[in-house]
Design a protein around this motif. Structure first.
Motif, PDB file in Angstrom:
ATOM      1  N   LYS A  17       0.837  -1.205   0.000  1.00  0.00           N
ATOM      2  CA  LYS A  17       0.000   0.000   0.000  1.00  0.00           C
ATOM      3  C   LYS A  17       0.871   1.254   0.000  1.00  0.00           C
ATOM      4  O   LYS A  17       0.638   2.190  -0.761  1.00  0.00           O
ATOM      5  CB  LYS A  17      -0.922  -0.001   1.215  1.00  0.00           C
ATOM      6  CG  LYS A  17      -1.889   1.142   1.211  1.00  0.00           C
ATOM      7  CD  LYS A  17      -2.909   1.020   2.312  1.00  0.00           C
ATOM      8  CE  LYS A  17      -3.909   2.155   2.192  1.00  0.00           C
ATOM      9  NZ  LYS A  17      -4.979   2.043   3.167  1.00  0.00           N
ATOM     10  N   TYR A  19       3.917   1.535  -1.038  1.00  0.00           N
ATOM     11  CA  TYR A  19       4.610   1.626  -2.326  1.00  0.00           C
ATOM     12  C   TYR A  19       3.741   2.357  -3.345  1.00  0.00           C
ATOM     13  O   TYR A  19       4.200   3.280  -4.021  1.00  0.00           O
ATOM     14  CB  TYR A  19       4.963   0.228  -2.827  1.00  0.00           C
ATOM     15  CG  TYR A  19       5.588   0.218  -4.193  1.00  0.00           C
ATOM     16  CD1 TYR A  19       6.937   0.515  -4.363  1.00  0.00           C
ATOM     17  CD2 TYR A  19       4.829  -0.063  -5.329  1.00  0.00           C
ATOM     18  CE1 TYR A  19       7.506   0.522  -5.620  1.00  0.00           C
ATOM     19  CE2 TYR A  19       5.397  -0.061  -6.588  1.00  0.00           C
ATOM     20  CZ  TYR A  19       6.739   0.234  -6.732  1.00  0.00           C
ATOM     21  OH  TYR A  19       7.298   0.248  -7.971  1.00  0.00           O
ATOM     22  N   PHE A  20       2.480   1.960  -3.446  1.00  0.00           N
ATOM     23  CA  PHE A  20       1.598   2.604  -4.425  1.00  0.00           C
ATOM     24  C   PHE A  20       1.274   4.041  -4.039  1.00  0.00           C
ATOM     25  O   PHE A  20       1.081   4.889  -4.907  1.00  0.00           O
ATOM     26  CB  PHE A  20       0.321   1.782  -4.623  1.00  0.00           C
ATOM     27  CG  PHE A  20       0.544   0.625  -5.565  1.00  0.00           C
ATOM     28  CD1 PHE A  20       0.575   0.822  -6.930  1.00  0.00           C
ATOM     29  CD2 PHE A  20       0.748  -0.646  -5.075  1.00  0.00           C
ATOM     30  CE1 PHE A  20       0.807  -0.232  -7.810  1.00  0.00           C
ATOM     31  CE2 PHE A  20       0.974  -1.716  -5.929  1.00  0.00           C
ATOM     32  CZ  PHE A  20       1.008  -1.505  -7.300  1.00  0.00           C
ATOM     33  N   GLN A  21       1.232   4.337  -2.755  1.00  0.00           N
ATOM     34  CA  GLN A  21       0.972   5.711  -2.327  1.00  0.00           C
ATOM     35  C   GLN A  21       2.139   6.631  -2.668  1.00  0.00           C
ATOM     36  O   GLN A  21       1.939   7.817  -2.910  1.00  0.00           O
ATOM     37  CB  GLN A  21       0.703   5.756  -0.822  1.00  0.00           C
ATOM     38  CG  GLN A  21      -0.628   5.172  -0.452  1.00  0.00           C
ATOM     39  CD  GLN A  21      -0.815   5.053   1.050  1.00  0.00           C
ATOM     40  OE1 GLN A  21       0.136   5.007   1.817  1.00  0.00           O
ATOM     41  NE2 GLN A  21      -2.069   5.001   1.475  1.00  0.00           N
ATOM     42  N   ASP A  27      -1.174   2.982 -10.798  1.00  0.00           N
ATOM     43  CA  ASP A  27      -2.610   2.944 -10.525  1.00  0.00           C
ATOM     44  C   ASP A  27      -2.885   2.069  -9.301  1.00  0.00           C
ATOM     45  O   ASP A  27      -3.067   0.865  -9.411  1.00  0.00           O
ATOM     46  CB  ASP A  27      -3.341   2.414 -11.757  1.00  0.00           C
ATOM     47  CG  ASP A  27      -4.841   2.507 -11.634  1.00  0.00           C
ATOM     48  OD1 ASP A  27      -5.344   2.830 -10.546  1.00  0.00           O
ATOM     49  OD2 ASP A  27      -5.511   2.253 -12.657  1.00  0.00           O
ATOM     50  N   GLN A  28      -2.922   2.702  -8.135  1.00  0.00           N
ATOM     51  CA  GLN A  28      -3.134   1.979  -6.880  1.00  0.00           C
ATOM     52  C   GLN A  28      -4.485   1.268  -6.879  1.00  0.00           C
ATOM     53  O   GLN A  28      -4.581   0.111  -6.471  1.00  0.00           O
ATOM     54  CB  GLN A  28      -3.057   2.935  -5.693  1.00  0.00           C
ATOM     55  CG  GLN A  28      -3.319   2.255  -4.360  1.00  0.00           C
ATOM     56  CD  GLN A  28      -3.240   3.220  -3.187  1.00  0.00           C
ATOM     57  OE1 GLN A  28      -2.808   4.348  -3.324  1.00  0.00           O
ATOM     58  NE2 GLN A  28      -3.648   2.765  -2.031  1.00  0.00           N
ATOM     59  N   ALA A  31      -4.327  -1.876  -8.913  1.00  0.00           N
ATOM     60  CA  ALA A  31      -3.511  -2.910  -8.273  1.00  0.00           C
ATOM     61  C   ALA A  31      -4.298  -3.624  -7.183  1.00  0.00           C
ATOM     62  O   ALA A  31      -4.284  -4.859  -7.101  1.00  0.00           O
ATOM     63  CB  ALA A  31      -2.240  -2.300  -7.702  1.00  0.00           C
ATOM     64  N   PHE A  32      -5.009  -2.873  -6.358  1.00  0.00           N
ATOM     65  CA  PHE A  32      -5.769  -3.507  -5.284  1.00  0.00           C
ATOM     66  C   PHE A  32      -7.019  -4.204  -5.806  1.00  0.00           C
ATOM     67  O   PHE A  32      -7.465  -5.200  -5.235  1.00  0.00           O
ATOM     68  CB  PHE A  32      -6.061  -2.512  -4.163  1.00  0.00           C
ATOM     69  CG  PHE A  32      -4.862  -2.334  -3.279  1.00  0.00           C
ATOM     70  CD1 PHE A  32      -4.620  -3.203  -2.233  1.00  0.00           C
ATOM     71  CD2 PHE A  32      -3.932  -1.328  -3.530  1.00  0.00           C
ATOM     72  CE1 PHE A  32      -3.493  -3.075  -1.435  1.00  0.00           C
ATOM     73  CE2 PHE A  32      -2.805  -1.186  -2.739  1.00  0.00           C
ATOM     74  CZ  PHE A  32      -2.583  -2.056  -1.684  1.00  0.00           C
ATOM     75  N   SER A  66       1.199  -5.900 -11.766  1.00  0.00           N
ATOM     76  CA  SER A  66       1.994  -5.370 -10.663  1.00  0.00           C
ATOM     77  C   SER A  66       3.217  -6.258 -10.480  1.00  0.00           C
ATOM     78  O   SER A  66       3.299  -7.339 -11.063  1.00  0.00           O
ATOM     79  CB  SER A  66       1.183  -5.314  -9.360  1.00  0.00           C
ATOM     80  OG  SER A  66       1.164  -6.563  -8.720  1.00  0.00           O
TER      81      SER A  66
END
Length: 81
Positions: A17, A19-21, A27-28, A31-32, A66
């Protein structure tokens, strides 16, 4: 099948989390969303992942689009991540 998170999974999920922030160009949300899709696939097909290294009871499934993957094992009707 139900999914349970082991205590050892927490640091990896927090790191993913974070890393994506810190990478706004990635695109967080996607990915989630793909992480959720991977979990759904595992519930339907627990053996979908590949054997992880030489550990016969541990499997790995990659999170689409990812650099992340999930390590898991199945015991009875539970997938442990």
């Amino acid at each position: 099948m139900k999914i349970r998170y082991l205590e050892t999974a927490k640091p990896g999920l927090v790191w993913m989390k974070r890393y994506f922030q810190t990478q706004p160009q990635l695109d967080q949300a996607s990915a989630f969303e793909n992480f959720e899709k991977a979990k759904l696939l595992l519930k339907q097909h627990p053996q979908a992942g590949e054997q992880f290294e030489d550990l016969s009871e541990v499997r790995e499934i990659h999170i689409t689009h990812s650099a992340f993957s999930v390590l898991y094992t199945c015991i009875d009707d539970t997938i442990f991540i």
